[in-house]
Design a protein around this motif. Structure first.
Motif, PDB file in Angstrom:
ATOM      1  N   THR A  91      71.558  63.825  42.617  1.00  0.00           N
ATOM      2  CA  THR A  91      72.400  64.628  43.674  1.00  0.00           C
ATOM      3  C   THR A  91      71.685  64.491  45.063  1.00  0.00           C
ATOM      4  O   THR A  91      70.721  64.992  45.216  1.00  0.00           O
ATOM      5  N   ARG A 128      72.428  65.831  47.887  1.00  0.00           N
ATOM      6  CA  ARG A 128      72.828  66.894  48.813  1.00  0.00           C
ATOM      7  C   ARG A 128      71.547  67.295  49.170  1.00  0.00           C
ATOM      8  O   ARG A 128      70.245  67.441  48.466  1.00  0.00           O
ATOM      9  N   SER A 178      80.813  69.708  43.500  1.00  0.00           N
ATOM     10  CA  SER A 178      79.556  69.912  43.818  1.00  0.00           C
ATOM     11  C   SER A 178      79.386  69.226  45.235  1.00  0.00           C
ATOM     12  O   SER A 178      78.421  69.561  46.045  1.00  0.00           O
ATOM     13  N   SER A 179      80.170  68.669  45.590  1.00  0.00           N
ATOM     14  CA  SER A 179      80.180  68.043  47.016  1.00  0.00           C
ATOM     15  C   SER A 179      81.080  69.013  48.184  1.00  0.00           C
ATOM     16  O   SER A 179      81.219  68.309  49.389  1.00  0.00           O
TER      17      SER A 179
END
Length: 403
Positions: free
Chosen positions: A222, A224, A393-394
């Motif tokens: 991930t 992020r 989740s984005s």
């Protein structure tokens, strides 16, 4: 000399008197103990009240001190607003401006106050926009740096998180996003961001801590990043006091605009109190050059619909184009408000980013791009291909506040 009977009576009388005396003594002791208990309880209550008052005073001092420190360090560009849940929100002050003062004549924006600074026609001297993406906090969300943004929420949940903060709080609007983007374009400070798994896809050395602790640029895991941990160039004014992470990291839900079966619908100015059913439909559609997914094109109608009317599915035919390259059908009449909202453009000399559309069903907007978007991210990036119920989740969001 008394008789035995008399002695017995005397003993009985003495026993009664002793019992009465004992009862009287017990009552006196009980009364005194009650007085003592009452005084103890009163003392405890007074101590607790004094503690609560002092604790409350210390909290006020602490929160006020934090706000003053933020304002002092930023020269008044940032402030702190505490919401109904008591959570801190670091906000960027965005002063009102006229569109002609931006000097972006090629964009054909007209003149007068940008609609971000008007509510039902009444002007506002400034708006406050979350410096950071919303993050998890007690009873709701906060706007603070150095943490992971709140993600995996759908449109209505994101909007509710913002409105439950209290009066004058709202989900960032299409008007506010466009005003900030145009200001950045005019000032030569169009931000970069986390567009390549923890780093900028333009300047690889611009990085921020990833959610998974991974290596910047590694497509596994991930990518992020933490809120506001990137360099100054990731702020809308290229300073540490600007609005952070508008480009990349996560897509952001935006309010006061939607696409219904290809038709553009918005509020006329920055007014979150207008019910969705009362938003204004424009004679403007995102048409397609093909029924199976050609380039988007602005039209006064839809000639190539890529799916069934009313179908909100997050799958099926879609199309995309760089916002700067979007063309218009010869029959289309440009709409000044949509140019001011960066929903159409009069020139390719504008902000970049990819426009995605599905011209069937109800589509709610996302802006900015995410950590893997690369050159598709940008202040002009607009995703109009998903329904309001999608969470991922984005996808995150950003609160705004009216002073």
């Amino acid at each position: 000399m008394s008789t035995i009977a008399e002695q017995i009576e005397n003993l009985k009388s003495a026993s009664v008197e002793q019992t009465q005396a004992s009862q009287q003594l017990a009552q006196e002791v009980a009364g005194k103990m009650g007085d003592i208990d009452q005084k103890v309880n009163q003392s405890i209550q007074q101590v607790e009240q004094t503690y609560d008052e002092k604790a409350s005073g210390l909290t006020i001092i602490a929160t006020d001190g934090y706000k003053k420190a933020v304002e002092s360090a930023s020269g008044g560009k940032n402030t702190v607003v505490y919401d109904a849940q008591g959570n801190p929100n670091v906000m960027v002050v965005v002063p009102r401006f006229n569109v002609e003062d931006l000097g972006l004549t090629e964009l054909d924006l007209g003149s007068g106050t940008h609609p971000a600074f008007q509510t039902n026609g009444a002007p506002r001297s400034e708006i406050l926009v979350g410096k950071f993406l919303a993050s998890n906090a007690s009873g709701g969300t906060a706007v603070v740096g150095g943490v992971q943004p709140r993600v995996s929420v759908n449109f209505d949940t994101a909007k509710n998180f913002c409105t439950q903060k209290g009066d004058n709080w709202h989900l960032m609007s299409i008007h506010e996003w466009a005003a900030i983007a145009l200001w950045s374009l005019a000032n030569g400070t169009v931000p970069r961001g986390n567009t390549n798994h923890g780093r900028s896809h333009v300047n690889y050395w611009e990085t921020a801590p990833r959610a998974d602790g991974g290596i910047p640029g590694d497509s596994d895991g991930t990518g992020r990043t933490d809120t506001g941990k990137g360099p100054a160039a990731w702020g809308h004014d290229h300073t540490d006091f600007g609005i952070q992470d508008l480009v990349g990291n996560v897509w952001e839900w935006i309010d006061q605009m939607k696409l219904q079966d290809g038709r553009i619908i918005t509020t006329l100015d920055n007014n979150p109190s207008v019910a969705e059913a009362n938003w204004t439909p424009h004679q403007a559609y995102y048409d397609s050059t093909s029924e199976t997914g050609g380039n988007p094109i602005l039209n006064s109608t839809v000639t190539n619909r890529m799916g069934d009317l009313g179908d909100d599915a997050n799958s099926g035919n879609s199309n995309f184009i760089d916002f700067r390259s979007m063309s218009q059908d010869p029959s289309y009449t440009p709409i000044q408000l949509l140019r001011r909202l960066l929903l159409e453009t009069a020139t390719d000399q504008t902000v970049g980013g990819r426009l995605y559309t599905r011209n069937y069903g109800e589509r709610l907007p996302l802006r900015g791009g995410d950590w893997g978007s690369g050159s598709s991210a940008g202040l002009g990036a607009l995703r109009l291909g998903i329904s309001r119920s999608l969470s991922h989740s984005s996808i995150g969001f950003r609160p705004a506040f009216f002073v």
